[in-house]
Design a protein around this motif. Structure first.
Motif, PDB file in Angstrom:
ATOM      1  N   PHE A  61      48.235  46.235  49.626  1.00 27.58           N
ATOM      2  CA  PHE A  61      48.354  46.916  48.334  1.00 27.58           C
ATOM      3  C   PHE A  61      47.103  46.649  47.501  1.00 27.58           C
ATOM      4  O   PHE A  61      46.521  47.570  46.914  1.00 27.58           O
ATOM      5  N   ALA A  62      46.677  45.381  47.484  1.00 22.87           N
ATOM      6  CA  ALA A  62      45.493  45.013  46.707  1.00 22.87           C
ATOM      7  C   ALA A  62      44.205  45.533  47.340  1.00 22.87           C
ATOM      8  O   ALA A  62      43.268  45.912  46.626  1.00 22.87           O
ATOM      9  N   ILE A  63      44.141  45.566  48.667  1.00 26.69           N
ATOM     10  CA  ILE A  63      42.950  46.119  49.336  1.00 26.69           C
ATOM     11  C   ILE A  63      42.729  47.565  48.886  1.00 26.69           C
ATOM     12  O   ILE A  63      41.610  47.981  48.562  1.00 26.69           O
ATOM     13  N   GLY A 107      48.408  36.611  53.876  1.00 23.65           N
ATOM     14  CA  GLY A 107      48.465  37.021  52.475  1.00 23.65           C
ATOM     15  C   GLY A 107      47.798  36.016  51.552  1.00 23.65           C
ATOM     16  O   GLY A 107      47.099  36.397  50.605  1.00 23.65           O
ATOM     17  N   ILE A 108      48.004  34.724  51.826  1.00 27.07           N
ATOM     18  CA  ILE A 108      47.400  33.681  50.984  1.00 27.07           C
ATOM     19  C   ILE A 108      45.874  33.713  51.110  1.00 27.07           C
ATOM     20  O   ILE A 108      45.147  33.558  50.117  1.00 27.07           O
ATOM     21  N   VAL A 162      40.642  35.133  48.563  1.00 25.59           N
ATOM     22  CA  VAL A 162      39.395  35.905  48.559  1.00 25.59           C
ATOM     23  C   VAL A 162      39.284  36.730  47.279  1.00 25.59           C
ATOM     24  O   VAL A 162      38.230  36.761  46.621  1.00 25.59           O
ATOM     25  N   PHE A 163      40.368  37.404  46.902  1.00 23.03           N
ATOM     26  CA  PHE A 163      40.349  38.217  45.693  1.00 23.03           C
ATOM     27  C   PHE A 163      40.131  37.356  44.444  1.00 23.03           C
ATOM     28  O   PHE A 163      39.521  37.806  43.471  1.00 23.03           O
ATOM     29  N   MET A 164      40.627  36.144  44.472  1.00 24.15           N
ATOM     30  CA  MET A 164      40.458  35.234  43.330  1.00 24.15           C
ATOM     31  C   MET A 164      39.022  34.716  43.230  1.00 24.15           C
ATOM     32  O   MET A 164      38.481  34.540  42.130  1.00 24.15           O
ATOM     33  N   GLY A 176      32.218  38.761  41.963  1.00 23.69           N
ATOM     34  CA  GLY A 176      31.301  39.892  41.901  1.00 23.69           C
ATOM     35  C   GLY A 176      31.940  41.191  42.336  1.00 23.69           C
ATOM     36  O   GLY A 176      31.596  42.270  41.838  1.00 23.69           O
ATOM     37  N   LEU A 177      32.903  41.119  43.257  1.00 20.45           N
ATOM     38  CA  LEU A 177      33.554  42.315  43.785  1.00 20.45           C
ATOM     39  C   LEU A 177      34.872  42.615  43.090  1.00 20.45           C
ATOM     40  O   LEU A 177      35.189  43.765  42.789  1.00 20.45           O
ATOM     41  N   THR A 178      35.636  41.562  42.833  1.00 20.94           N
ATOM     42  CA  THR A 178      36.998  41.754  42.311  1.00 20.94           C
ATOM     43  C   THR A 178      37.165  41.380  40.845  1.00 20.94           C
ATOM     44  O   THR A 178      38.212  41.658  40.266  1.00 20.94           O
ATOM     45  N   GLY A 179      36.157  40.723  40.267  1.00 18.47           N
ATOM     46  CA  GLY A 179      36.308  40.259  38.900  1.00 18.47           C
ATOM     47  C   GLY A 179      37.022  38.936  38.793  1.00 18.47           C
ATOM     48  O   GLY A 179      37.268  38.441  37.689  1.00 18.47           O
ATOM     49  N   GLY A 180      37.373  38.347  39.947  1.00 18.29           N
ATOM     50  CA  GLY A 180      38.034  37.040  39.943  1.00 18.29           C
ATOM     51  C   GLY A 180      39.419  37.095  39.332  1.00 18.29           C
ATOM     52  O   GLY A 180      40.074  38.151  39.324  1.00 18.29           O
ATOM     53  N   PRO A 181      39.886  35.984  38.787  1.00 15.62           N
ATOM     54  CA  PRO A 181      41.237  35.928  38.217  1.00 15.62           C
ATOM     55  C   PRO A 181      41.471  36.914  37.078  1.00 15.62           C
ATOM     56  O   PRO A 181      42.605  37.310  36.810  1.00 15.62           O
TER      57      PRO A 181
END
Length: 315
Positions: free
Chosen positions: A68-70, A124-125, A130-132, A136-141
């Motif tokens: 979903f997040a990808i 999932g973890i 990675v998203f956290m 630069g790509l996801t904006g972090g938290p």
């Protein structure tokens, strides 16, 4: 008539779903309710794909929110960074999710039972971490802003317009799912759920079937995630978290496993309940656990199969 008997009942059910989606806006008084309906339909789209894996194939996944997040992050990055049109970014995100599911699914889907559950949980973890971390790509938290969904000069900004797009995507998702379930592939899934050894003995490539349904369910989640990101115009790593994955599984179980329309019902009910209980956000884990326990104790087959059986007996 059960979904397994397919045919006319499925066509009527799809028509009823389309009719309900078409009529519902007349009863939605303001944008809050449109937003709630959109979220329910997006959750339902994820659950339809997840139900193919859990309900029909009998393979558990506790990390589906990662796909979903990808989809959401792919749309955000490709539209804002690469300048791709939003529909192409959505397709590219679905392709990324399919590739990740294929690469990850080949080794972990050889596992069974709680070993498979733990492997998908670990996957999932890892993605959530990675998203956290990839700021630069996801904006972090803090997450990142997602551009508006645009097709040429047309920009979708009003929730009323989004309602029709998401509603159409949901109906299309149901049609595809029912075609799959009623095909030879669907029969293989049900055989895999009921007697994996017997299916393997008659020459069916069990490993390939498992990977294929994992990829299909990942694509469903990715498309929903892309649409969600554009609707909200924002996405955070929380959408890939463990609790989000558990929400999706709970929706499938609540509505009824091996029931496409049960997945929709479960998503709708739990989305509304979650919104109603927003003031008790600190107890969200308890609410989800209570719903699961109650469903398994009182309606182990789920809402839709239980109601269908009750109606059939009375008839």
């Amino acid at each position: 008539m059960s979904e397994r008997r397919g045919g006319t009942s499925n066509r009527w059910a799809i028509l009823l779903l389309a009719g309900a989606i078409a009529l519902l806006p007349a009863f939605l008084p303001n944008s809050f309710y449109f937003d709630l309906a959109i979220k329910a339909m997006l959750n339902a789209l994820v659950c339809i794909g997840l139900n193919l894996m859990i309900g029909y194939a009998g393979q558990i996944s506790l990390g589906h929110a990662a796909f979903f997040a990808i989809g959401g992050y792919a749309s955000a990055a490709l539209v804002a960074g690469a300048g791709l049109p939003a529909p192409l970014a959505l397709v590219a995100g679905a392709g990324m999710s399919a590739l990740v599911a294929f690469v990850v699914g080949r080794p972990i889907l050889r596992l069974k039972g709680h070993y498979l559950a733990m492997a998908t949980l670990g996957f999932g973890i890892i993605l959530h971490t990675v998203f956290m971390r990839e700021t630069g790509l996801t904006g972090g938290p803090d997450g990142r802003i997602v551009p508006a969904f645009a097709v040429g000069a047309l920009r979708l900004t009003r929730l009323e317009h989004w309602y029709w797009l998401v509603g159409g995507a949901l109906v299309l998702g149901v049609v595809v799912a029912r075609l799959l379930v009623d095909s030879a592939f669907g029969r293989a899934l049900r055989g895999l759920h009921d007697a994996e050894a017997a299916v393997s003995a008659v020459g069916v490539d069990v490993a390939a079937i498992k990977v294929r349904v994992f990829v299909i369910s990942a694509v469903y989640a990715s498309v929903a995630g892309s649409l969600f990101a554009h609707v909200e115009r924002f996405i955070t790593p929380g959408e890939s978290g463990f609790i989000r994955s558990i929400e999706f599984v709970t929706m499938v179980v609540l509505g009824g496993m091996a029931s496409t329309f049960g997945a929709i019902a479960g998503a709708a009910v739990l989305t509304v309940l979650t919104q109603v209980s927003a003031t008790f956000a600190d107890y969200k884990h308890i609410v989800l656990g209570t719903i699961l326990v109650f469903t398994m104790a009182v309606m182990p087959a789920g809402i839709v199969p239980t109601l269908a059986r009750t109606f059939s007996r009375r008839k």
